[in-house]
Design an enzyme around this catalytic site. Sequence first.
Site, short mmCIF file in Angstrom:
data_model
loop_
_atom_site.label_atom_id
_atom_site.label_comp_id
_atom_site.label_asym_id
_atom_site.label_seq_id
_atom_site.Cartn_x
_atom_site.Cartn_y
_atom_site.Cartn_z
N TYR A 1 -3.73 -15.68 4.19
CA TYR A 1 -3.57 -14.76 3.89
C TYR A 1 -1.92 -14.06 4.43
O TYR A 1 -1.35 -14.17 3.55
CB TYR A 1 -3.95 -14.16 5.52
CG TYR A 1 -3.48 -13.08 5.78
CD1 TYR A 1 -3.84 -11.46 5.33
CD2 TYR A 1 -1.82 -11.91 6.94
CE1 TYR A 1 -3.06 -10.20 5.34
CE2 TYR A 1 -2.22 -10.78 6.87
CZ TYR A 1 -2.19 -10.13 6.55
OH TYR A 1 -1.94 -9.15 6.81
N VAL B 1 5.02 -3.57 3.31
CA VAL B 1 6.04 -3.89 4.36
C VAL B 1 7.42 -4.46 4.06
O VAL B 1 8.78 -3.95 4.29
CB VAL B 1 5.41 -4.35 5.74
CG1 VAL B 1 6.06 -6.16 6.12
CG2 VAL B 1 6.10 -3.69 7.97
N TYR C 1 -1.96 3.28 5.99
CA TYR C 1 -2.93 3.40 7.55
C TYR C 1 -2.18 4.25 8.89
O TYR C 1 -2.88 5.11 7.29
CB TYR C 1 -1.72 2.04 8.21
CG TYR C 1 -1.61 0.62 7.79
CD1 TYR C 1 -2.48 0.04 6.87
CD2 TYR C 1 0.32 0.63 7.11
CE1 TYR C 1 -2.07 -1.04 6.21
CE2 TYR C 1 0.00 -0.57 6.55
CZ TYR C 1 -0.42 -1.39 5.85
OH TYR C 1 -0.34 -2.02 4.67
N SER D 1 1.45 -6.01 1.66
CA SER D 1 0.18 -5.70 2.59
C SER D 1 -0.59 -4.96 0.89
O SER D 1 -1.14 -4.06 0.75
CB SER D 1 -0.18 -4.71 3.09
OG SER D 1 -0.35 -5.21 4.52
N LYS E 1 -3.07 -6.89 -1.43
CA LYS E 1 -5.09 -6.68 0.07
C LYS E 1 -5.08 -6.10 -0.85
O LYS E 1 -6.82 -6.28 -1.28
CB LYS E 1 -4.17 -6.05 1.58
CG LYS E 1 -3.78 -6.26 2.67
CD LYS E 1 -3.39 -5.19 3.59
CE LYS E 1 -2.64 -6.46 4.47
NZ LYS E 1 -2.38 -5.51 5.93
N1 GLN Z 1 2.68 -10.00 6.22
C1 GLN Z 1 2.70 -8.77 6.95
C2 GLN Z 1 1.68 -8.80 8.53
O1 GLN Z 1 1.09 -9.79 8.32
C3 GLN Z 1 1.44 -7.45 6.48
C4 GLN Z 1 2.33 -6.19 6.98
C5 GLN Z 1 1.95 -5.12 5.51
O2 GLN Z 1 2.79 -4.89 4.50
N2 GLN Z 1 2.00 -4.36 6.67
O3 GLN Z 1 1.89 -8.17 9.41
#
Ligand code: GLN
Length: 300
Positions: free
Chosen positions: A188, A254, A236, A61, A64
């Site tokens: 994505y 993550v 988050y 993420s 992003k």
């Molecule tokens: N690829 C992970 C997902 O879409 C990314 C989520 C994350 O890094 N928090 O679930």
Amino acid sequence: MQEILDELVSGMRQEPDWGEVANYIPELGSIPLRQFAIAISTPDGRLFSAGDADTPFSIQSVSKVFTLAIALGRVGDQLWHRVGREPSGNAFNSIVLLENEKGRPRNPFINAGAIVTTDEILAGRTPGQALAEIVQFIRAAADDTEIHINKAVARSETANGNRNFALAHFLASYDNLKNPPEMVLGTYFHQCAIEMTVRQLARAGRFLVNAQGSPTIISRERARRICALMMTCGHYNGSGEFAFQVGLPGKSGVGGGILAVVPGVASIAVWSPGLNAQGNSLLGTKALAQLARRMGWSVF
Ligand code: GLN
């Protein structure tokens, strides 16, 4: 600076609790837990690092931040018709607010909002072209051509992507996707599967630092606004706690990476694959809190 980082790393290596690695795909679940790295890049290009700083990890993420910068560059404020700018207070992959809020995700850093952002980048392009643009943006920001997508991770995300497919179809049902859900998610998942070391990520974050010498691949005002969103939404439902502990804008992934920005001063990347309950790097957060305190770095 080097001494401080070395000390920080030896302190981290003695921590009793390393959190838990993400286990929703085998490629992330099998990563050895006890790894830690940190890198700091200054606007003039100096780079300090310590720990496992040459080990590439899945940025997930953290990607992003880059896709948000690209999408804003493409459509500017139009993006905000499709995605909001408020913290969600929910997990990164939560669907609960989407129905109440008629398919407009709270912010571009939760999965639903990032899926919309990637959809915007895809407009008028093939997934291959969109991904080439994303990778190219990151390579240019990092000034490093050795940044790649791990295709096995992307494939595995697709095979285990029920929640993201649910989010994408939900968005489509509210007419908030321009491209088919499968196509948007394919893109994505690949952007999430980009691999970088902390040294590469710290360098790539310099465009958000807004200082003399830092690359200006986006306007200063836009960099400032992306930092504001990183502060309020970058972790988050752990964003409030991160702001409280660290006091800097940051974006987690993550895979255990965090990109943090000290406006006007430096870009910091940390990585430790063990996560806390909110899915953010446990020791990464702890190290950033210690570093910020020691250096007196805070936006407050
Ligand atoms: N690829 C992970 C997902 O879409 C990314 C989520 C994350 O890094 N928090 O679930």
